[in-house]
Design a protein around this motif. Structure first.
Motif, PDB file in Angstrom:
ATOM      1  N   ALA A  19       0.831  -1.205   0.000  1.00 17.45           N
ATOM      2  CA  ALA A  19       0.000   0.000   0.000  1.00 17.45           C
ATOM      3  C   ALA A  19       0.864   1.253   0.000  1.00 17.45           C
ATOM      4  O   ALA A  19       0.592   2.208  -0.734  1.00 17.45           O
ATOM      5  N   MET A  20       1.925   1.251   0.808  1.00 14.89           N
ATOM      6  CA  MET A  20       2.817   2.418   0.845  1.00 14.89           C
ATOM      7  C   MET A  20       3.548   2.602  -0.492  1.00 14.89           C
ATOM      8  O   MET A  20       3.733   3.730  -0.955  1.00 14.89           O
ATOM      9  N   ASP A  21       3.935   1.485  -1.104  1.00 12.12           N
ATOM     10  CA  ASP A  21       4.574   1.568  -2.423  1.00 12.12           C
ATOM     11  C   ASP A  21       3.627   2.176  -3.447  1.00 12.12           C
ATOM     12  O   ASP A  21       4.025   3.009  -4.260  1.00 12.12           O
ATOM     13  N   GLU A  25       3.824   5.581  -5.751  1.00  6.99           N
ATOM     14  CA  GLU A  25       3.572   5.634  -7.198  1.00  6.99           C
ATOM     15  C   GLU A  25       2.573   6.737  -7.537  1.00  6.99           C
ATOM     16  O   GLU A  25       2.752   7.475  -8.504  1.00  6.99           O
ATOM     17  N   ILE A  26       1.512   6.813  -6.750  1.00  7.39           N
ATOM     18  CA  ILE A  26       0.482   7.819  -7.002  1.00  7.39           C
ATOM     19  C   ILE A  26       1.067   9.221  -6.887  1.00  7.39           C
ATOM     20  O   ILE A  26       0.800  10.093  -7.724  1.00  7.39           O
ATOM     21  N   ILE A  27       1.900   9.434  -5.882  1.00  7.61           N
ATOM     22  CA  ILE A  27       2.537  10.745  -5.716  1.00  7.61           C
ATOM     23  C   ILE A  27       3.386  11.080  -6.926  1.00  7.61           C
ATOM     24  O   ILE A  27       3.335  12.202  -7.448  1.00  7.61           O
ATOM     25  N   GLU A  31       2.856  14.251  -9.383  1.00  5.79           N
ATOM     26  CA  GLU A  31       3.904  15.272  -9.469  1.00  5.79           C
ATOM     27  C   GLU A  31       4.564  15.340 -10.842  1.00  5.79           C
ATOM     28  O   GLU A  31       4.873  16.430 -11.320  1.00  5.79           O
ATOM     29  N   GLN A  32       4.777  14.204 -11.468  1.00  9.78           N
ATOM     30  CA  GLN A  32       5.559  14.195 -12.707  1.00  9.78           C
ATOM     31  C   GLN A  32       4.719  14.191 -13.971  1.00  9.78           C
ATOM     32  O   GLN A  32       5.097  14.797 -14.971  1.00  9.78           O
ATOM     33  N   ASP A  33       3.591  13.490 -13.955  1.00  8.33           N
ATOM     34  CA  ASP A  33       2.812  13.335 -15.180  1.00  8.33           C
ATOM     35  C   ASP A  33       1.726  14.384 -15.363  1.00  8.33           C
ATOM     36  O   ASP A  33       1.155  14.490 -16.436  1.00  8.33           O
ATOM     37  N   GLU A  34       1.416  15.119 -14.311  1.00 13.20           N
ATOM     38  CA  GLU A  34       0.346  16.107 -14.365  1.00 13.20           C
ATOM     39  C   GLU A  34      -0.901  15.516 -15.028  1.00 13.20           C
ATOM     40  O   GLU A  34      -1.295  15.901 -16.124  1.00 13.20           O
ATOM     41  N   PRO A  35      -1.537  14.560 -14.347  1.00 13.08           N
ATOM     42  CA  PRO A  35      -2.684  13.859 -14.936  1.00 13.08           C
ATOM     43  C   PRO A  35      -3.878  14.788 -15.151  1.00 13.08           C
ATOM     44  O   PRO A  35      -3.994  15.829 -14.499  1.00 13.08           O
ATOM     45  N   ASP A  36      -4.760  14.364 -16.071  1.00 10.70           N
ATOM     46  CA  ASP A  36      -5.971  15.153 -16.291  1.00 10.70           C
ATOM     47  C   ASP A  36      -6.874  15.037 -15.064  1.00 10.70           C
ATOM     48  O   ASP A  36      -6.628  14.237 -14.169  1.00 10.70           O
ATOM     49  N   GLU A  46      -8.177   6.564  -4.752  1.00  8.42           N
ATOM     50  CA  GLU A  46      -7.369   5.390  -4.429  1.00  8.42           C
ATOM     51  C   GLU A  46      -6.427   5.691  -3.272  1.00  8.42           C
ATOM     52  O   GLU A  46      -6.268   4.882  -2.356  1.00  8.42           O
ATOM     53  N   ALA A  47      -5.810   6.880  -3.307  1.00  7.80           N
ATOM     54  CA  ALA A  47      -4.891   7.267  -2.232  1.00  7.80           C
ATOM     55  C   ALA A  47      -5.623   7.316  -0.893  1.00  7.80           C
ATOM     56  O   ALA A  47      -5.107   6.839   0.119  1.00  7.80           O
ATOM     57  N   LYS A  48      -6.829   7.856  -0.889  1.00  3.58           N
ATOM     58  CA  LYS A  48      -7.613   7.909   0.351  1.00  3.58           C
ATOM     59  C   LYS A  48      -7.865   6.505   0.885  1.00  3.58           C
ATOM     60  O   LYS A  48      -7.688   6.249   2.079  1.00  3.58           O
TER      61      LYS A  48
END
Length: 89
Positions: A19-21, A25-27, A31-36, A46-48
């Protein structure tokens, strides 16, 4: 890094480490992909869920450790002093 559309670990019975991994990934995705906006919302949901899962795991583990320490006190006649014990010197 892109979202792989993974099922949440909470529904798969994953471990705390998994879960922490996934949270890491989500972070990175955010931060890097700037998702829509739509992907951002799915990632936030999902993070919640993962954070709640991790909190529950930590609380359950803490309770199990307390029970183990208590059982040592009872069976061995040993007084175990914890960091939160206000009577510790």
């Amino acid at each position: 890094m892109e979202d792989k559309g993974k099922e949440t670990l909470t529904s798969l019975g994953g471990s705390y480490t998994e879960a922490m991994d996934r949270l890491s990934e989500i972070i990175c995705i955010i931060e890097q992909d700037e998702p829509d906006v739509d992907l951002l919302l799915r990632l936030a949901e999902e993070a919640k869920s993962l954070i709640v899962f991790c909190k529950q795991k930590l609380l359950a583990t803490d309770k199990q450790i307390d029970e183990l320490i208590s059982s040592l006190d009872e069976t061995e006649g040993i007084q175990v002093v914890t960091a939160t014990d206000s009577t510790a010197e």
